[in-house]
Design an enzyme around this catalytic site. Structure first.
Site, PDB file in Angstrom:
ATOM      1  N   LYS A   1      -6.121  -0.770  10.142  1.00 35.00           N
ATOM      2  CA  LYS A   1      -5.620  -0.728   8.871  1.00 35.00           C
ATOM      3  C   LYS A   1      -5.174   0.750   8.436  1.00 35.00           C
ATOM      4  O   LYS A   1      -5.412   1.918   9.465  1.00 35.00           O
ATOM      5  CB  LYS A   1      -6.950  -1.041   8.101  1.00 35.00           C
ATOM      6  CG  LYS A   1      -7.288  -3.181   8.460  1.00 35.00           C
ATOM      7  CD  LYS A   1      -8.413  -3.456   7.355  1.00 35.00           C
ATOM      8  CE  LYS A   1      -8.327  -4.441   7.126  1.00 35.00           C
ATOM      9  NZ  LYS A   1      -9.401  -5.405   6.905  1.00 35.00           N
TER      10      LYS A   1
ATOM     11  N   TYR B   1      -2.894 -11.313   1.628  1.00 34.38           N
ATOM     12  CA  TYR B   1      -4.484 -11.786   2.269  1.00 34.38           C
ATOM     13  C   TYR B   1      -3.934 -12.610   0.360  1.00 34.38           C
ATOM     14  O   TYR B   1      -5.167 -12.574  -0.799  1.00 34.38           O
ATOM     15  CB  TYR B   1      -5.737 -10.168   0.864  1.00 34.38           C
ATOM     16  CG  TYR B   1      -5.855  -9.273   2.031  1.00 34.38           C
ATOM     17  CD1 TYR B   1      -6.517  -9.441   3.438  1.00 34.38           C
ATOM     18  CD2 TYR B   1      -5.251  -7.890   2.202  1.00 34.38           C
ATOM     19  CE1 TYR B   1      -6.948  -9.240   4.093  1.00 34.38           C
ATOM     20  CE2 TYR B   1      -5.931  -7.808   4.209  1.00 34.38           C
ATOM     21  CZ  TYR B   1      -6.386  -8.469   4.699  1.00 34.38           C
ATOM     22  OH  TYR B   1      -6.970  -7.181   5.566  1.00 34.38           O
TER      23      TYR B   1
ATOM     24  N   ASN C   1     -12.892  -1.087   6.775  1.00 41.40           N
ATOM     25  CA  ASN C   1     -13.427  -1.807   8.284  1.00 41.40           C
ATOM     26  C   ASN C   1     -11.998  -1.541   9.718  1.00 41.40           C
ATOM     27  O   ASN C   1     -12.090  -2.451  10.540  1.00 41.40           O
ATOM     28  CB  ASN C   1     -14.403  -2.897   7.854  1.00 41.40           C
ATOM     29  CG  ASN C   1     -13.341  -4.082   7.310  1.00 41.40           C
ATOM     30  OD1 ASN C   1     -12.136  -3.769   6.842  1.00 41.40           O
ATOM     31  ND2 ASN C   1     -13.561  -5.070   7.699  1.00 41.40           N
TER      32      ASN C   1
ATOM     33  N   HIS D   1      -7.461  -5.526  10.962  1.00 40.25           N
ATOM     34  CA  HIS D   1      -7.657  -6.960  10.613  1.00 40.25           C
ATOM     35  C   HIS D   1      -7.108  -7.821  11.913  1.00 40.25           C
ATOM     36  O   HIS D   1      -6.516  -7.428  12.467  1.00 40.25           O
ATOM     37  CB  HIS D   1      -6.595  -7.145   9.450  1.00 40.25           C
ATOM     38  CG  HIS D   1      -6.080  -8.883  10.083  1.00 40.25           C
ATOM     39  ND1 HIS D   1      -6.830  -9.763   8.726  1.00 40.25           N
ATOM     40  CD2 HIS D   1      -5.010  -8.929   9.893  1.00 40.25           C
ATOM     41  CE1 HIS D   1      -6.030 -10.947   9.184  1.00 40.25           C
ATOM     42  NE2 HIS D   1      -5.191 -10.479   9.723  1.00 40.25           N
TER      43      HIS D   1
ATOM     44  N   GLU E   1       0.825 -15.475  10.234  1.00 40.23           N
ATOM     45  CA  GLU E   1       0.783 -13.671   9.613  1.00 40.23           C
ATOM     46  C   GLU E   1       1.710 -13.368  10.586  1.00 40.23           C
ATOM     47  O   GLU E   1       2.158 -11.783  10.106  1.00 40.23           O
ATOM     48  CB  GLU E   1      -0.755 -12.980   9.756  1.00 40.23           C
ATOM     49  CG  GLU E   1      -1.700 -13.366   8.920  1.00 40.23           C
ATOM     50  CD  GLU E   1      -2.968 -13.420   9.349  1.00 40.23           C
ATOM     51  OE1 GLU E   1      -4.068 -13.315   8.396  1.00 40.23           O
ATOM     52  OE2 GLU E   1      -3.516 -12.755   9.965  1.00 40.23           O
TER      53      GLU E   1
HETATM   54  P1  RTP Z   1      -9.486  -9.113   7.834  1.00 40.08           P
HETATM   55  O1  RTP Z   1      -9.499 -10.045   7.193  1.00 40.08           O
HETATM   56  O2  RTP Z   1      -9.909  -7.945   7.205  1.00 40.08           O
HETATM   57  O3  RTP Z   1      -9.960  -9.281   9.499  1.00 40.08           O
HETATM   58  O4  RTP Z   1     -11.478  -9.735   7.688  1.00 40.08           O
HETATM   59  P2  RTP Z   1     -12.466 -10.666   8.045  1.00 40.08           P
HETATM   60  O5  RTP Z   1     -11.692 -11.985   7.957  1.00 40.08           O
HETATM   61  O6  RTP Z   1     -13.177 -10.434   8.387  1.00 40.08           O
HETATM   62  O7  RTP Z   1     -13.002 -10.568   6.223  1.00 40.08           O
HETATM   63  P3  RTP Z   1     -11.519 -11.391   5.396  1.00 40.08           P
HETATM   64  O8  RTP Z   1     -13.376 -12.251   4.115  1.00 40.08           O
HETATM   65  O9  RTP Z   1     -10.936 -12.368   5.713  1.00 40.08           O
HETATM   66  O10 RTP Z   1     -12.178 -10.161   3.883  1.00 40.08           O
HETATM   67  C1  RTP Z   1     -11.054  -9.248   3.825  1.00 40.08           C
HETATM   68  C2  RTP Z   1     -11.316  -8.235   3.589  1.00 40.08           C
HETATM   69  O11 RTP Z   1     -11.213  -8.190   2.777  1.00 40.08           O
HETATM   70  C3  RTP Z   1     -12.658  -6.437   2.533  1.00 40.08           C
HETATM   71  N1  RTP Z   1     -14.133  -7.182   1.567  1.00 40.08           N
HETATM   72  N2  RTP Z   1     -14.192  -6.939   0.910  1.00 40.08           N
HETATM   73  N3  RTP Z   1     -16.352  -5.479  -0.741  1.00 40.08           N
HETATM   74  C4  RTP Z   1     -16.820  -6.631   0.015  1.00 40.08           C
HETATM   75  O12 RTP Z   1     -17.228  -7.690  -0.406  1.00 40.08           O
HETATM   76  C5  RTP Z   1     -15.388  -7.160   0.818  1.00 40.08           C
HETATM   77  N4  RTP Z   1     -15.512  -8.671   1.030  1.00 40.08           N
HETATM   78  C6  RTP Z   1     -14.428  -8.558   1.906  1.00 40.08           C
HETATM   79  C7  RTP Z   1     -12.818  -5.960   3.987  1.00 40.08           C
HETATM   80  O13 RTP Z   1     -11.637  -5.365   4.560  1.00 40.08           O
HETATM   81  C8  RTP Z   1     -12.554  -7.799   5.174  1.00 40.08           C
HETATM   82  O14 RTP Z   1     -11.694  -6.790   5.975  1.00 40.08           O
END
Ligand code: RTP
Length: 148
Positions: free
Chosen positions: A9, A49, A112, A115, A126
């Protein structure tokens, strides 16, 4: 063999973590099959997303992803989707174990660093979205030293 989509990112790029992140996947034994740096526009970020479009953090997430260049990658190897997520660590860096990328290099969820696809099906979608031109076909000479 299984493939996953990994994206460094904008914060990971700006902080100079590209080499470190690539190195972790490479040293594990995974094969780098696709790699490019790119800026994504708003609609592309929203498409990537799309599953999170109803979440309250969605607008901020889109702003974050379009805030600078990202590095898009395809990595290949046995169980690379699940193992890739383990290398990355928990979504919230506060919960990510030391030794994981987020555990070592991030503090908050909205910065973070990286991804990784969460399933083989997401990886397929993707990779098609991010690499519509396709990826290089090659086989590493190290294969017999990584797989029995
Ligand atoms: P990623 O898709 O980025 O690998 O992350 P992930 O599966 O671990 O998490 P996901 O639930 O798909 O969320 C995607 C990205 O959204 C941001 N996020 N912010 N503020 C919040 O509550 C929140 N929750 C998620 C994070 O950047 C997350 O990686």
């Amino acid at each position: 063999m299984e493939q996953t989509f990994i994206m460094i990112k904008p914060d990971g790029v700006q902080r100079g973590l590209v080499g470190e992140i690539i190195s972790r996947f490479e040293k594990k034994g995974f094969y780098l099959k696709g790699l490019k740096m790119m800026n994504v526009d708003r609609s592309f970020a929203q498409t990537h997303y799309a599953d999170l479009s109803a979440k309250p953090f969605f607008p901020g997430l889109v702003e974050y992803i379009i805030s600078g260049p990202v590095v898009a990658m395809v990595w290949e190897g046995k169980n690379v989707v699940v193992t890739g997520r383990k290398i990355i660590g928990a979504t919230n860096p506060s919960d990510a174990s030391p030794g994981t990328i987020r555990g070592d290099y991030a503090i908050v969820m909205g910065r973070n660093v990286i991804h990784g696809s969460d399933s083989i099906e997401s990886a397929r979608k993707e990779i098609a979205l991010w690499f519509p031109e396709g990826i290089a076909q090659w086989q590493s000479n190290l294969h017999p030293w990584i797989y029995e």
